[in-house]
Design a protein around this motif. Structure first.
Motif, PDB file in Angstrom:
ATOM      1  N   MET A  68      26.933 -13.769 -15.807  1.00  0.00           N
ATOM      2  CA  MET A  68      26.504 -15.135 -15.950  1.00  0.00           C
ATOM      3  C   MET A  68      25.499 -15.225 -17.086  1.00  0.00           C
ATOM      4  O   MET A  68      24.685 -14.343 -17.275  1.00  0.00           O
ATOM      5  CB  MET A  68      25.884 -15.608 -14.647  1.00  0.00           C
ATOM      6  N   GLY A  69      25.549 -16.288 -17.839  1.00  0.00           N
ATOM      7  CA  GLY A  69      24.625 -16.483 -18.934  1.00  0.00           C
ATOM      8  C   GLY A  69      23.313 -17.079 -18.479  1.00  0.00           C
ATOM      9  O   GLY A  69      23.151 -17.466 -17.333  1.00  0.00           O
ATOM     10  N   SER A  70      22.381 -17.127 -19.386  1.00  0.00           N
ATOM     11  CA  SER A  70      21.078 -17.709 -19.063  1.00  0.00           C
ATOM     12  C   SER A  70      21.003 -19.123 -19.629  1.00  0.00           C
ATOM     13  O   SER A  70      21.685 -19.449 -20.591  1.00  0.00           O
ATOM     14  CB  SER A  70      19.964 -16.852 -19.670  1.00  0.00           C
ATOM     15  N   PRO A  71      20.156 -19.961 -19.044  1.00  0.00           N
ATOM     16  CA  PRO A  71      19.986 -21.307 -19.595  1.00  0.00           C
ATOM     17  C   PRO A  71      19.457 -21.293 -21.021  1.00  0.00           C
ATOM     18  O   PRO A  71      19.669 -22.222 -21.767  1.00  0.00           O
ATOM     19  CB  PRO A  71      18.973 -21.949 -18.653  1.00  0.00           C
ATOM     20  N   ALA A  72      18.779 -20.220 -21.410  1.00  0.00           N
ATOM     21  CA  ALA A  72      18.241 -20.139 -22.771  1.00  0.00           C
ATOM     22  C   ALA A  72      19.363 -20.127 -23.800  1.00  0.00           C
ATOM     23  O   ALA A  72      19.244 -20.724 -24.868  1.00  0.00           O
ATOM     24  CB  ALA A  72      17.369 -18.905 -22.923  1.00  0.00           C
TER      25      ALA A  72
ATOM     26  N   ALA B 225      22.313 -21.539 -23.504  1.00  0.00           N
ATOM     27  CA  ALA B 225      22.818 -22.907 -23.588  1.00  0.00           C
ATOM     28  C   ALA B 225      21.834 -23.783 -24.350  1.00  0.00           C
ATOM     29  O   ALA B 225      22.228 -24.590 -25.186  1.00  0.00           O
ATOM     30  CB  ALA B 225      23.061 -23.457 -22.181  1.00  0.00           C
ATOM     31  N   ALA B 226      20.553 -23.617 -24.089  1.00  0.00           N
ATOM     32  CA  ALA B 226      19.535 -24.414 -24.779  1.00  0.00           C
ATOM     33  C   ALA B 226      19.574 -24.145 -26.279  1.00  0.00           C
ATOM     34  O   ALA B 226      19.457 -25.065 -27.087  1.00  0.00           O
ATOM     35  CB  ALA B 226      18.144 -24.119 -24.211  1.00  0.00           C
ATOM     36  N   ALA B 227      19.751 -22.886 -26.666  1.00  0.00           N
ATOM     37  CA  ALA B 227      19.773 -22.546 -28.090  1.00  0.00           C
ATOM     38  C   ALA B 227      21.008 -23.104 -28.784  1.00  0.00           C
ATOM     39  O   ALA B 227      20.996 -23.310 -29.998  1.00  0.00           O
ATOM     40  CB  ALA B 227      19.700 -21.033 -28.273  1.00  0.00           C
ATOM     41  N   THR B 228      22.070 -23.367 -28.030  1.00  0.00           N
ATOM     42  CA  THR B 228      23.260 -23.981 -28.606  1.00  0.00           C
ATOM     43  C   THR B 228      22.977 -25.434 -28.971  1.00  0.00           C
ATOM     44  O   THR B 228      23.421 -25.937 -29.990  1.00  0.00           O
ATOM     45  CB  THR B 228      24.434 -23.901 -27.610  1.00  0.00           C
ATOM     46  N   VAL B 229      22.192 -26.107 -28.143  1.00  0.00           N
ATOM     47  CA  VAL B 229      21.855 -27.512 -28.364  1.00  0.00           C
ATOM     48  C   VAL B 229      20.604 -27.656 -29.224  1.00  0.00           C
ATOM     49  O   VAL B 229      20.529 -28.523 -30.086  1.00  0.00           O
ATOM     50  CB  VAL B 229      21.654 -28.232 -27.012  1.00  0.00           C
TER      51      VAL B 229
ATOM     52  N   ARG C  73      33.198 -19.215 -23.334  1.00  0.00           N
ATOM     53  CA  ARG C  73      32.731 -20.499 -22.807  1.00  0.00           C
ATOM     54  C   ARG C  73      32.547 -20.373 -21.318  1.00  0.00           C
ATOM     55  O   ARG C  73      33.448 -19.955 -20.602  1.00  0.00           O
ATOM     56  CB  ARG C  73      33.738 -21.591 -23.127  1.00  0.00           C
ATOM     57  N   MET C  74      31.370 -20.732 -20.851  1.00  0.00           N
ATOM     58  CA  MET C  74      31.063 -20.625 -19.422  1.00  0.00           C
ATOM     59  C   MET C  74      32.061 -21.411 -18.577  1.00  0.00           C
ATOM     60  O   MET C  74      32.460 -20.977 -17.520  1.00  0.00           O
ATOM     61  CB  MET C  74      29.646 -21.128 -19.144  1.00  0.00           C
TER      62      MET C  74
ATOM     63  N   ARG D 285      31.267  -9.352 -25.127  1.00  0.00           N
ATOM     64  CA  ARG D 285      31.182 -10.777 -24.789  1.00  0.00           C
ATOM     65  C   ARG D 285      29.738 -11.248 -24.914  1.00  0.00           C
ATOM     66  O   ARG D 285      28.812 -10.558 -24.508  1.00  0.00           O
ATOM     67  CB  ARG D 285      31.642 -11.025 -23.352  1.00  0.00           C
ATOM     68  N   VAL D 286      29.580 -12.439 -25.474  1.00  0.00           N
ATOM     69  CA  VAL D 286      28.260 -13.038 -25.634  1.00  0.00           C
ATOM     70  C   VAL D 286      28.334 -14.520 -25.316  1.00  0.00           C
ATOM     71  O   VAL D 286      29.410 -15.122 -25.342  1.00  0.00           O
ATOM     72  CB  VAL D 286      27.709 -12.856 -27.073  1.00  0.00           C
ATOM     73  N   GLN D 287      27.184 -15.113 -25.020  1.00  0.00           N
ATOM     74  CA  GLN D 287      27.118 -16.562 -24.890  1.00  0.00           C
ATOM     75  C   GLN D 287      27.334 -17.177 -26.264  1.00  0.00           C
ATOM     76  O   GLN D 287      27.205 -16.503 -27.285  1.00  0.00           O
ATOM     77  CB  GLN D 287      25.749 -16.969 -24.360  1.00  0.00           C
ATOM     78  N   GLN D 288      27.612 -18.469 -26.304  1.00  0.00           N
ATOM     79  CA  GLN D 288      27.960 -19.116 -27.561  1.00  0.00           C
ATOM     80  C   GLN D 288      26.795 -19.305 -28.524  1.00  0.00           C
ATOM     81  O   GLN D 288      27.016 -19.569 -29.683  1.00  0.00           O
ATOM     82  CB  GLN D 288      28.609 -20.465 -27.293  1.00  0.00           C
ATOM     83  N   ALA D 289      25.565 -19.164 -28.085  1.00  0.00           N
ATOM     84  CA  ALA D 289      24.429 -19.343 -28.993  1.00  0.00           C
ATOM     85  C   ALA D 289      24.524 -18.345 -30.152  1.00  0.00           C
ATOM     86  O   ALA D 289      24.792 -17.162 -29.947  1.00  0.00           O
ATOM     87  CB  ALA D 289      23.120 -19.162 -28.238  1.00  0.00           C
ATOM     88  N   LYS D 290      24.311 -18.831 -31.351  1.00  0.00           N
ATOM     89  CA  LYS D 290      24.442 -18.013 -32.555  1.00  0.00           C
ATOM     90  C   LYS D 290      23.600 -16.747 -32.503  1.00  0.00           C
ATOM     91  O   LYS D 290      24.025 -15.692 -32.968  1.00  0.00           O
ATOM     92  CB  LYS D 290      24.073 -18.862 -33.767  1.00  0.00           C
ATOM     93  N   ILE D 291      22.420 -16.818 -31.931  1.00  0.00           N
ATOM     94  CA  ILE D 291      21.529 -15.658 -31.917  1.00  0.00           C
ATOM     95  C   ILE D 291      22.156 -14.468 -31.193  1.00  0.00           C
ATOM     96  O   ILE D 291      21.953 -13.317 -31.573  1.00  0.00           O
ATOM     97  CB  ILE D 291      20.147 -16.019 -31.310  1.00  0.00           C
ATOM     98  N   PHE D 292      22.966 -14.719 -30.147  1.00  0.00           N
ATOM     99  CA  PHE D 292      23.597 -13.612 -29.424  1.00  0.00           C
ATOM    100  C   PHE D 292      24.648 -12.925 -30.300  1.00  0.00           C
ATOM    101  O   PHE D 292      24.740 -11.707 -30.346  1.00  0.00           O
ATOM    102  CB  PHE D 292      24.212 -14.089 -28.113  1.00  0.00           C
ATOM    103  N   GLY D 293      25.449 -13.717 -30.997  1.00  0.00           N
ATOM    104  CA  GLY D 293      26.435 -13.139 -31.905  1.00  0.00           C
ATOM    105  C   GLY D 293      25.772 -12.376 -33.036  1.00  0.00           C
ATOM    106  O   GLY D 293      26.209 -11.284 -33.407  1.00  0.00           O
ATOM    107  N   ASP D 294      24.695 -12.938 -33.580  1.00  0.00           N
ATOM    108  CA  ASP D 294      23.965 -12.256 -34.655  1.00  0.00           C
ATOM    109  C   ASP D 294      23.395 -10.922 -34.174  1.00  0.00           C
ATOM    110  O   ASP D 294      23.394  -9.934 -34.913  1.00  0.00           O
ATOM    111  CB  ASP D 294      22.833 -13.138 -35.177  1.00  0.00           C
TER     112      ASP D 294
END
Length: 117
Positions: free
Chosen positions: A1-5, A7-11, A106-107, A84-93
């Motif tokens: 499961m991903g963290s709310p952080a 998702a927040a970084a995506t927005v 995608r969650m 696998r990573v959450q969609q926030a760019k920082i995780f991919g980087d």
């Protein structure tokens, strides 16, 4: 499961600054900076840009890598792996920085819809 952080970084891209990997002394210093200068700066950006009030910052804990294929003892063991990573760019980087291949997911597609009876 991903963290709310994530998702927040995506927005709110400003929040991505708080999602960088830290360990040991860097973790302690990172948390202290989030409470002070960096946290104040990000809070002001979020408040000015989105008209939202940041209430607090806190530590989400640690992230780990698991695999059934081989042991991961040091960062170079991740080279070439698809992770696998959450969609926030920082995780991919972060994963790119470890010479691995990030696979954003995608969650909403990670679990089936609830059974409605």
């Amino acid at each position: 499961m991903g963290s709310p952080a994530g998702a927040a970084a995506t927005v709110f891209p400003e929040m991505g600054a708080l999602l960088v990997p830290l360990s040991g002394e860097g973790l302690r210093l990172g948390l202290r900076h989030a409470e002070r200068r960096i946290g104040d700066k990000i809070s002001k950006q979020v408040e000015d840009n989105y008209k939202l009030k940041v209430m607090c910052y806190f530590d989400y804990g640690f992230r780990h890598f698991w695999t059934s294929k081989k042991p991961i003892v040091e960062p170079k063991d991740l080279r070439g792996m698809k992770i696998r990573v959450q969609q926030a760019k920082i995780f991919g980087d972060t994963i790119n920085g470890l010479a691995a291949a990030p696979f954003p997911w995608r969650m909403a597609r990670s679990s089936p819809p609830p059974n409605r009876a």
